[in-house]
Design an enzyme around this catalytic site. Structure first.
Site, short mmCIF file in Angstrom:
data_model
loop_
_atom_site.label_atom_id
_atom_site.label_comp_id
_atom_site.label_asym_id
_atom_site.label_seq_id
_atom_site.Cartn_x
_atom_site.Cartn_y
_atom_site.Cartn_z
N ARG A 5 1.47 8.36 2.26
CA ARG A 5 1.83 9.73 1.88
C ARG A 5 1.84 10.67 3.07
O ARG A 5 2.66 11.57 3.14
CB ARG A 5 0.82 10.28 0.84
CG ARG A 5 0.84 9.55 -0.47
CD ARG A 5 -0.33 9.97 -1.32
NE ARG A 5 -1.55 9.64 -0.55
CZ ARG A 5 -2.75 10.13 -0.78
NH1 ARG A 5 -2.94 10.96 -1.76
NH2 ARG A 5 -3.77 9.78 -0.04
N LYS A 51 -15.94 4.67 -2.95
CA LYS A 51 -15.49 5.69 -3.89
C LYS A 51 -16.30 5.60 -5.18
O LYS A 51 -16.58 4.52 -5.68
CB LYS A 51 -14.01 5.48 -4.25
CG LYS A 51 -13.05 5.73 -3.11
CD LYS A 51 -11.61 5.53 -3.58
CE LYS A 51 -10.62 5.75 -2.46
NZ LYS A 51 -9.24 5.50 -2.91
N SER A 79 -5.33 9.76 -6.37
CA SER A 79 -6.28 9.51 -7.46
C SER A 79 -7.52 10.37 -7.30
O SER A 79 -8.10 10.83 -8.27
CB SER A 79 -6.67 8.03 -7.50
OG SER A 79 -5.59 7.23 -7.88
N HIS A 86 1.72 5.99 -7.39
CA HIS A 86 1.53 4.53 -7.43
C HIS A 86 2.72 3.86 -8.13
O HIS A 86 3.25 2.86 -7.65
CB HIS A 86 0.27 4.16 -8.23
CG HIS A 86 -1.02 4.52 -7.60
ND1 HIS A 86 -2.00 5.23 -8.27
CD2 HIS A 86 -1.52 4.28 -6.36
CE1 HIS A 86 -3.04 5.39 -7.49
NE2 HIS A 86 -2.78 4.84 -6.31
#
Length: 153
Positions: free
Chosen positions: A90, A41, A128, A17
């Protein structure tokens, strides 16, 4: 003035990040890091703790502003005057997911442009979600997290 929003849950913030944010700062006059509550999440840290953590990480960067928000991200963009939304990519699966969101956002707010920034190769495996899993089992996450964030975990 070019204003961008980098939205995410940042639960916790990772070195990936930070890399995306630092690479974005030169492109915009102001970059908001928007801490959203992702209903899909299960969170580890409170929104307040994430906000404190991000402020500690970016305290020396005057172009960066940390703000928590809820609701549609495009609506939040409008409320802060952001015409760009930054998204980190990513993997190929990230691209497919982010492309679908960008297309939906464009339908909702055609004046807000999504900007994809591809992660550096060394950061492509850091997420994360994986960091939270390591933390749950008391593993060492120091290689994945900025040092300023460690006290908040």
């Amino acid at each position: 003035m070019k204003i961008a929003l980098f939205p995410g849950s940042f639960d916790p913030v990772t070195k990936a990040h930070v890399d995306i944010v630092k690479r974005s700062v030169g492109l915009f006059d102001k970059v908001y890091i928007g801490i959203g509550d992702n209903s899909s999440k299960k969170g580890l840290l409170s929104i307040e703790k994430r906000e404190q953590m991000l402020r500690a990480v970016f305290e020396t960067e005057p172009k960066i502003h940390i703000v928590a928000y809820d609701g549609l991200t495009v609506d939040f963009c409008k409320s802060i005057g952001a015409t760009f939304m930054i998204r980190g990519i990513r993997t190929v699966s990230d691209f497919e997911y982010e492309k679908a969101i960008a297309q939906m956002n464009h339908s909702l707010a055609p004046d807000i442009e999504s900007i994809f920034i591809v992660s550096k190769p060394g950061y492509s495996s850091i997420s994360s979600t994986i960091v939270r899993e390591i933390l749950r089992y008391h593993g060492d996450v120091s290689q994945f997290i900025p040092k300023e964030a460690i006290p908040y975990l």
